[in-house]
Scaffold this motif. Structure first.
Motif, short mmCIF file in Angstrom:
data_model
loop_
_atom_site.label_atom_id
_atom_site.label_comp_id
_atom_site.label_asym_id
_atom_site.label_seq_id
_atom_site.Cartn_x
_atom_site.Cartn_y
_atom_site.Cartn_z
N GLY A 77 24.26 31.33 40.50
CA GLY A 77 23.60 32.18 39.38
C GLY A 77 23.94 31.41 38.11
O GLY A 77 24.76 30.48 37.77
N PRO A 78 23.02 31.70 36.94
CA PRO A 78 23.23 31.00 35.66
C PRO A 78 24.64 31.15 34.88
O PRO A 78 25.14 32.21 35.14
CB PRO A 78 22.15 31.53 34.76
N ILE A 79 24.83 30.30 33.74
CA ILE A 79 25.98 30.50 33.09
C ILE A 79 25.51 31.70 31.97
O ILE A 79 24.56 31.71 31.21
CB ILE A 79 26.07 29.39 32.36
N LEU A 80 26.39 32.73 32.05
CA LEU A 80 26.27 33.72 31.20
C LEU A 80 27.08 33.74 30.12
O LEU A 80 28.13 33.45 29.77
CB LEU A 80 26.63 35.16 31.79
N THR A 121 51.66 39.71 26.09
CA THR A 121 51.04 40.19 24.86
C THR A 121 49.96 38.92 24.50
O THR A 121 49.43 39.09 23.44
CB THR A 121 52.02 40.33 23.61
N ASP A 122 50.04 37.77 24.97
CA ASP A 122 49.29 36.77 24.88
C ASP A 122 48.13 36.34 25.63
O ASP A 122 47.28 35.37 25.35
CB ASP A 122 50.26 35.45 24.59
N LEU A 123 48.20 36.73 26.76
CA LEU A 123 47.21 36.55 27.68
C LEU A 123 46.80 37.67 28.82
O LEU A 123 47.56 38.58 28.92
CB LEU A 123 47.40 35.11 28.70
N ILE A 124 45.81 37.41 29.49
CA ILE A 124 45.31 38.38 30.59
C ILE A 124 44.77 37.47 31.65
O ILE A 124 44.06 36.32 31.46
CB ILE A 124 44.08 39.46 30.08
N LEU A 125 45.36 37.84 32.69
CA LEU A 125 45.18 37.18 33.95
C LEU A 125 44.51 37.85 34.98
O LEU A 125 44.84 39.08 35.43
CB LEU A 125 46.50 36.71 34.62
N THR A 126 43.27 37.32 35.45
CA THR A 126 42.60 38.02 36.47
C THR A 126 42.95 37.03 37.74
O THR A 126 42.62 35.79 37.74
CB THR A 126 41.11 37.99 36.36
N ILE A 127 42.98 37.72 38.85
CA ILE A 127 43.14 37.05 40.23
C ILE A 127 42.24 37.71 40.89
O ILE A 127 42.10 38.81 41.34
CB ILE A 127 44.61 37.12 41.05
N ALA A 128 41.25 36.71 41.42
CA ALA A 128 40.23 37.35 42.24
C ALA A 128 39.90 36.47 43.69
O ALA A 128 39.47 35.12 43.49
CB ALA A 128 38.90 37.19 41.27
N GLY A 129 39.92 37.21 44.65
CA GLY A 129 39.70 36.41 45.81
C GLY A 129 40.60 37.24 47.03
O GLY A 129 41.40 38.29 46.84
N LYS A 130 39.88 37.16 48.37
CA LYS A 130 40.33 37.73 49.40
C LYS A 130 42.00 37.30 50.06
O LYS A 130 42.06 36.01 50.05
CB LYS A 130 39.51 37.59 50.70
N PRO A 131 42.81 37.97 49.86
CA PRO A 131 44.32 37.31 50.61
C PRO A 131 44.06 36.82 51.81
O PRO A 131 43.23 37.44 52.60
CB PRO A 131 45.14 38.78 50.58
N ALA A 132 45.10 35.79 52.25
CA ALA A 132 45.00 35.32 53.71
C ALA A 132 45.33 36.60 54.64
O ALA A 132 45.02 36.26 55.82
CB ALA A 132 45.99 34.29 53.56
N SER A 133 45.96 37.42 54.53
CA SER A 133 46.33 38.35 55.22
C SER A 133 46.59 39.93 54.36
O SER A 133 46.77 39.74 53.23
CB SER A 133 47.37 38.35 55.98
N ASP A 135 29.32 36.65 36.54
CA ASP A 135 30.25 37.86 35.70
C ASP A 135 31.69 37.48 35.56
O ASP A 135 32.12 37.81 34.43
CB ASP A 135 30.08 39.09 36.15
N LEU A 136 32.51 37.03 36.46
CA LEU A 136 33.75 36.59 36.57
C LEU A 136 34.11 35.70 35.43
O LEU A 136 35.22 35.64 34.58
CB LEU A 136 34.40 36.36 37.75
N PHE A 137 33.08 34.73 35.57
CA PHE A 137 33.45 33.61 34.32
C PHE A 137 33.03 33.94 33.18
O PHE A 137 33.49 33.16 32.22
CB PHE A 137 32.47 32.30 35.01
N ARG A 138 32.10 34.82 32.85
CA ARG A 138 31.88 34.98 31.43
C ARG A 138 32.67 35.22 30.31
O ARG A 138 32.52 34.40 29.28
CB ARG A 138 30.95 36.53 31.57
#
Length: 361
Positions: A153-156, A192-204, A235-238
């Motif tokens: 999809g396009p860059i949002l 307080t300085d960052l937000i981390l998103t981890i997106a993906g299916k675990p190996a188990s 959307d995740l990259f947005r």
């Protein structure tokens, strides 16, 4: 030409489709490896076999690994005995699976020895291969990794967030060699300085539950431990500033996720794997690093994340600027149309050599 391209598809990323699409468009007939022995007529009609990640063996148990290894040995022996041209793409320095490495090492050695062409996606791969077997130099062919521009999809456009908080994303199959536990630990330190998103299916499921337990008290952690649909990627990259990919240098060599990030105008925090080592011209736009051992990795990654936080605080749009330059880089240097032409040329060289042999005889 009738080609076995294995695997014939990959739901986790579009790499296979990007490699196969120009072949189909040029009239190549593509078949799955599972059908290789469906009949003698079909087996005989196959002109070439191209294998990806074939050295990987499921190490969930000894008997599963043994069965997988035996089946793959049968395939390699059949290709060898019946003189089918064999192309192998070297994706990793070594198998990511840590257990029962005898099986994957054996397959790796045979692929290096028996392949008629070895396709590499990073130049350092050539040195690794020649160290293992000096006689393979003449059959190594470099092809850039295809880009993923507009594939999902396009860059949002993102919002004009001026909070100064760094937005980090890890995306991909969630496996131990990707050092997710370390990433969660460091995210807690910079709460307080960052937000981390981890997106993906675990190996188990077990590994997924362990990560949830580790990150349960981190308010700045967004765990999306599930299969990510292709349509969700834009959307995740947005809203993210950059991706963080703390791979294990022992086995990691190339990264499609790095190319994906650049294809969507994002830079990365990542060790100096082969993919990034090739990109000397744009190193200033990438937050890359080296390390020796787990302890040093933690310290260096901590400093790199701190540096990214400071860079954003100093200039809010700095990572957008870096991402734009990296987008143009992969658009030009990792051109999918050109890669397709070069792959077709590799395949046709086998057909031409067969014709020459026929005329000679």
């Amino acid at each position: 030409m009738k080609i076995i391209f294995n695997p014939p598809d990959n739901k986790e990323n579009q790499y296979i489709n990007l490699m196969v699409a120009p072949l189909r468009a040029s009239g190549f007939e593509i078949y799955a490896l599972d059908d290789f022995f469906s009949s003698y007529k079909h087996f005989k009609s196959i002109d070439l076999v191209h294998l990806n990640w074939f050295e990987n063996v499921d190490d969930s148990s000894f008997f599963v690994a043994l069965r997988s290894f035996f089946r793959k040995m049968v395939v390699l022996l059949a290709i060898r005995l019946f003189k089918k041209p064999l192309v192998w793409t070297m994706h990793n320095r070594s198998s990511h699976e840590k257990g029962l490495r005898f099986f994957s090492r054996t397959l790796n050695k045979l692929l290096i020895k028996w392949a008629d062409r070895i396709i590499i996606h990073s130049h350092i791969s050539r040195h690794i291969l020649i160290e293992r077997n000096a006689q393979v130099a003449s059959k190594i062919v470099y092809l850039p990794h295809p880009n993923f521009i507009d594939v999902y999809g396009p860059i949002l456009p993102g919002s004009n967030d001026s909070s100064g908080i760094l937005n980090l994303l890890f995306i991909g199959v969630v496996k131990p060699y990707k050092n997710i536990e370390l990433l969660i630990k460091l995210a807690k330190e910079f709460k307080t300085d960052l937000i981390l998103t981890i997106a993906g299916k675990p190996a188990s499921e077990k590994y997924g539950r362990a990560l949830e337990e580790i990150g349960k008290d981190a308010e700045n952690l967004n765990l999306q431990l599930r299969f990510i649909e292709d349509t969700e990627i834009p959307d995740l990259f947005r809203e993210v500033d950059l991706l963080v990919l703390p791979y294990d240098l022992e086995s990691s060599l190339n990264s499609g996720t790095v190319i994906l990030a650049f294809s969507y105008g994002k830079t990365v925090i990542c060790p100096l794997i082969g993919t990034l080592d090739d990109m000397q011209e744009v190193h200033e736009d990438i937050l890359t690093y080296r390390y020796n051992g787990k302890k040093e990795h933690e310290a260096v990654l901590r400093r790199t994340i701190a540096n990214a936080i400071n860079l954003k605080k100093a200039k809010n749009d700095i990572f957008k600027e870096k991402g734009v330059r990296l987008f143009h880089y992969v658009q030009q240097r990792h051109n999918n149309q050109q890669i397709g032409k070069e792959l077709i040329s590799i395949y046709k060289s086998f057909k031409q050599s067969v014709k020459k042999e026929g005329k000679t005889s």
